[in-house]
Design a protein around this motif. Sequence first.
Motif, PDB file in Angstrom:
ATOM      1  N   ALA A   1     -17.179  -6.025  11.030  1.00 49.26           N
ATOM      2  CA  ALA A   1     -16.157  -6.805  11.728  1.00 49.26           C
ATOM      3  C   ALA A   1     -16.130  -8.225  11.180  1.00 49.26           C
ATOM      4  CB  ALA A   1     -16.430  -6.811  13.230  1.00 49.26           C
ATOM      5  N   GLY A   2     -14.913  -8.726  10.987  1.00 48.89           N
ATOM      6  CA  GLY A   2     -14.739 -10.044  10.393  1.00 48.89           C
ATOM      7  C   GLY A   2     -14.579 -10.021   8.887  1.00 48.89           C
ATOM      8  N   GLY A   3     -14.849  -8.881   8.290  1.00 48.41           N
ATOM      9  CA  GLY A   3     -14.757  -8.749   6.839  1.00 48.41           C
ATOM     10  C   GLY A   3     -13.342  -8.475   6.363  1.00 48.41           C
ATOM     11  N   SER A   4     -13.248  -8.225   5.062  1.00 47.55           N
ATOM     12  CA  SER A   4     -11.942  -8.027   4.433  1.00 47.55           C
ATOM     13  C   SER A   4     -11.959  -6.795   3.538  1.00 47.55           C
ATOM     14  CB  SER A   4     -11.564  -9.238   3.583  1.00 47.55           C
ATOM     15  OG  SER A   4     -11.447 -10.406   4.361  1.00 47.55           O
ATOM     16  N   LEU A   5     -10.798  -6.195   3.404  1.00 42.93           N
ATOM     17  CA  LEU A   5     -10.563  -5.116   2.449  1.00 42.93           C
ATOM     18  C   LEU A   5      -9.161  -5.279   1.882  1.00 42.93           C
ATOM     19  CD1 LEU A   5     -11.911  -1.883   4.214  1.00 42.93           C
ATOM     20  CD2 LEU A   5     -12.870  -2.961   2.174  1.00 42.93           C
ATOM     21  N   ARG A   6      -8.972  -4.773   0.665  1.00 42.68           N
ATOM     22  CA  ARG A   6      -7.647  -4.768   0.068  1.00 42.68           C
ATOM     23  C   ARG A   6      -7.293  -3.352  -0.341  1.00 42.68           C
ATOM     24  NH1 ARG A   6      -5.348  -6.784  -5.723  1.00 42.68           N
ATOM     25  NH2 ARG A   6      -3.329  -7.597  -5.044  1.00 42.68           N
ATOM     26  N   LEU A   7      -6.236  -2.832   0.271  1.00 42.64           N
ATOM     27  CA  LEU A   7      -5.745  -1.502  -0.071  1.00 42.64           C
ATOM     28  C   LEU A   7      -4.661  -1.610  -1.140  1.00 42.64           C
ATOM     29  CD1 LEU A   7      -5.368   0.158   3.454  1.00 42.64           C
ATOM     30  CD2 LEU A   7      -7.378   0.050   1.972  1.00 42.64           C
ATOM     31  N   SER A   8      -4.654  -0.634  -2.021  1.00 41.40           N
ATOM     32  CA  SER A   8      -3.604  -0.530  -3.038  1.00 41.40           C
ATOM     33  C   SER A   8      -2.983   0.852  -2.971  1.00 41.40           C
ATOM     34  CB  SER A   8      -4.186  -0.749  -4.438  1.00 41.40           C
ATOM     35  OG  SER A   8      -4.760  -2.028  -4.572  1.00 41.40           O
ATOM     36  N   CYS A   9      -1.718   0.924  -3.319  1.00 41.79           N
ATOM     37  CA  CYS A   9      -1.015   2.209  -3.377  1.00 41.79           C
ATOM     38  C   CYS A   9      -0.103   2.179  -4.591  1.00 41.79           C
ATOM     39  CB  CYS A   9      -0.218   2.448  -2.116  1.00 41.79           C
ATOM     40  SG  CYS A   9       0.871   3.881  -2.203  1.00 41.79           S
ATOM     41  N   ALA A  10      -0.399   3.052  -5.543  1.00 43.79           N
ATOM     42  CA  ALA A  10       0.387   3.128  -6.762  1.00 43.79           C
ATOM     43  C   ALA A  10       1.290   4.349  -6.736  1.00 43.79           C
ATOM     44  CB  ALA A  10      -0.529   3.182  -7.970  1.00 43.79           C
ATOM     45  N   ALA A  11       2.562   4.135  -7.000  1.00 40.36           N
ATOM     46  CA  ALA A  11       3.529   5.223  -7.058  1.00 40.36           C
ATOM     47  C   ALA A  11       3.750   5.646  -8.500  1.00 40.36           C
ATOM     48  CB  ALA A  11       4.839   4.788  -6.429  1.00 40.36           C
ATOM     49  N   SER A  12       3.821   6.953  -8.707  1.00 39.61           N
ATOM     50  CA  SER A  12       4.070   7.470 -10.055  1.00 39.61           C
ATOM     51  C   SER A  12       4.913   8.738  -9.965  1.00 39.61           C
ATOM     52  CB  SER A  12       2.751   7.771 -10.772  1.00 39.61           C
ATOM     53  OG  SER A  12       2.031   8.776 -10.092  1.00 39.61           O
ATOM     54  N   GLY A  13       5.477   9.124 -11.101  1.00 37.86           N
ATOM     55  CA  GLY A  13       6.309  10.323 -11.132  1.00 37.86           C
ATOM     56  C   GLY A  13       7.740   9.975 -11.483  1.00 37.86           C
ATOM     57  N   VAL A  14       8.651  10.740 -10.897  1.00 38.34           N
ATOM     58  CA  VAL A  14      10.065  10.550 -11.184  1.00 38.34           C
ATOM     59  C   VAL A  14      10.583   9.444 -10.272  1.00 38.34           C
ATOM     60  CG1 VAL A  14      12.340  11.625 -11.262  1.00 38.34           C
ATOM     61  CG2 VAL A  14      10.272  12.969 -11.798  1.00 38.34           C
ATOM     62  N   ILE A  15      10.715   8.232 -10.822  1.00 36.86           N
ATOM     63  CA  ILE A  15      11.117   7.070 -10.031  1.00 36.86           C
ATOM     64  C   ILE A  15      12.193   6.307 -10.769  1.00 36.86           C
ATOM     65  CG2 ILE A  15      10.380   4.896  -9.015  1.00 36.86           C
ATOM     66  CD1 ILE A  15       7.536   6.058  -8.861  1.00 36.86           C
ATOM     67  N   PHE A  16      13.370   6.205 -10.139  1.00 43.35           N
ATOM     68  CA  PHE A  16      14.394   5.317 -10.671  1.00 43.35           C
ATOM     69  C   PHE A  16      14.194   3.912 -10.108  1.00 43.35           C
ATOM     70  CE2 PHE A  16      18.218   3.808 -12.428  1.00 43.35           C
ATOM     71  CZ  PHE A  16      18.935   3.144 -11.451  1.00 43.35           C
ATOM     72  N   SER A  17      14.002   3.854  -8.789  1.00 49.50           N
ATOM     73  CA  SER A  17      13.665   2.576  -8.166  1.00 49.50           C
ATOM     74  C   SER A  17      13.005   2.830  -6.827  1.00 49.50           C
ATOM     75  CB  SER A  17      14.895   1.688  -7.988  1.00 49.50           C
ATOM     76  OG  SER A  17      15.751   2.197  -6.995  1.00 49.50           O
ATOM     77  N   LEU A  18      12.172   1.879  -6.410  1.00 48.19           N
ATOM     78  CA  LEU A  18      11.495   1.950  -5.128  1.00 48.19           C
ATOM     79  C   LEU A  18      12.224   1.077  -4.123  1.00 48.19           C
ATOM     80  CD1 LEU A  18       7.768   1.721  -6.259  1.00 48.19           C
ATOM     81  CD2 LEU A  18       8.906   3.700  -5.259  1.00 48.19           C
ATOM     82  N   ASN A  19      12.477   1.638  -2.969  1.00 47.55           N
ATOM     83  CA  ASN A  19      13.105   0.874  -1.894  1.00 47.55           C
ATOM     84  C   ASN A  19      11.968   0.293  -1.035  1.00 47.55           C
ATOM     85  OD1 ASN A  19      15.197  -0.241  -0.505  1.00 47.55           O
ATOM     86  ND2 ASN A  19      15.825   1.648   0.510  1.00 47.55           N
ATOM     87  N   ASP A  20      12.085   0.369   0.270  1.00 45.23           N
ATOM     88  CA  ASP A  20      11.017  -0.135   1.133  1.00 45.23           C
ATOM     89  C   ASP A  20       9.715   0.619   0.897  1.00 45.23           C
ATOM     90  OD1 ASP A  20      12.749  -1.068   4.219  1.00 45.23           O
ATOM     91  OD2 ASP A  20      13.109  -1.567   2.117  1.00 45.23           O
ATOM     92  N   MET A  21       8.599  -0.095   1.024  1.00 52.54           N
ATOM     93  CA  MET A  21       7.272   0.514   0.978  1.00 52.54           C
ATOM     94  C   MET A  21       6.484   0.000   2.177  1.00 52.54           C
ATOM     95  SD  MET A  21       6.353   0.258  -3.080  1.00 52.54           S
ATOM     96  CE  MET A  21       5.101   1.552  -3.014  1.00 52.54           C
ATOM     97  N   GLY A  22       5.473   0.754   2.579  1.00 58.12           N
ATOM     98  CA  GLY A  22       4.746   0.310   3.750  1.00 58.12           C
ATOM     99  C   GLY A  22       3.413   0.992   3.929  1.00 58.12           C
ATOM    100  N   TRP A  23       2.716   0.519   4.937  1.00 57.47           N
ATOM    101  CA  TRP A  23       1.422   1.077   5.338  1.00 57.47           C
ATOM    102  C   TRP A  23       1.485   1.473   6.808  1.00 57.47           C
ATOM    103  CZ3 TRP A  23      -2.423   2.065   1.932  1.00 57.47           C
ATOM    104  CH2 TRP A  23      -2.367   1.441   0.688  1.00 57.47           C
ATOM    105  N   TYR A  24       0.968   2.633   7.089  1.00 62.15           N
ATOM    106  CA  TYR A  24       0.824   3.126   8.449  1.00 62.15           C
ATOM    107  C   TYR A  24      -0.639   3.490   8.639  1.00 62.15           C
ATOM    108  CZ  TYR A  24       5.918   3.492   8.652  1.00 62.15           C
ATOM    109  OH  TYR A  24       7.252   3.208   8.654  1.00 62.15           O
ATOM    110  N   ARG A  25      -1.046   3.662   9.907  1.00 61.67           N
ATOM    111  CA  ARG A  25      -2.416   4.079  10.159  1.00 61.67           C
ATOM    112  C   ARG A  25      -2.455   5.025  11.348  1.00 61.67           C
ATOM    113  NH1 ARG A  25      -4.930  -1.732  12.226  1.00 61.67           N
ATOM    114  NH2 ARG A  25      -3.899  -1.789  14.272  1.00 61.67           N
ATOM    115  N   GLN A  26      -3.498   5.847  11.332  1.00 59.90           N
ATOM    116  CA  GLN A  26      -3.692   6.782  12.431  1.00 59.90           C
ATOM    117  C   GLN A  26      -5.164   6.826  12.781  1.00 59.90           C
ATOM    118  OE1 GLN A  26      -2.128  10.738  11.753  1.00 59.90           O
ATOM    119  NE2 GLN A  26      -2.064  11.148  13.945  1.00 59.90           N
TER     120      GLN A  26
END
Length: 122
Positions: A14-39
Amino acid sequence: QVQLVESGGGLVQAGGSLRLSCAASGVIFSLNDMGWYRQAPGKQRELVARITSGGTPNYADSVKGRFTISRDNAKNTVYLQMNSLKPEDTAVYYCNANVYRYYSDILPYEFWGQGIQVTVSS
């Protein structure tokens, strides 16, 4: 198809930090909105943060002031910098992206990552 691959999760105090990354690959013309969800266990998936293609962010009230979402359009990557982490932030975090795969797409397609565990110990 499009693949979203998350990285950067793990165990932190608790009190610490993390950095998440998410790389998209494949058939992509352009990326619209991107986001993070959690469960969290026994709970529904919830929005953490989203960012438009132009870089405008939106945050859940529970993470405002602690988390920062950003993106690198040249790398098709979205990031989530998480500071001042709390035990209640413990969850599986999922990357989400709306993708135009081809120039001819009228609407974007939605894709999800496989999820990555973030555990915050007290």
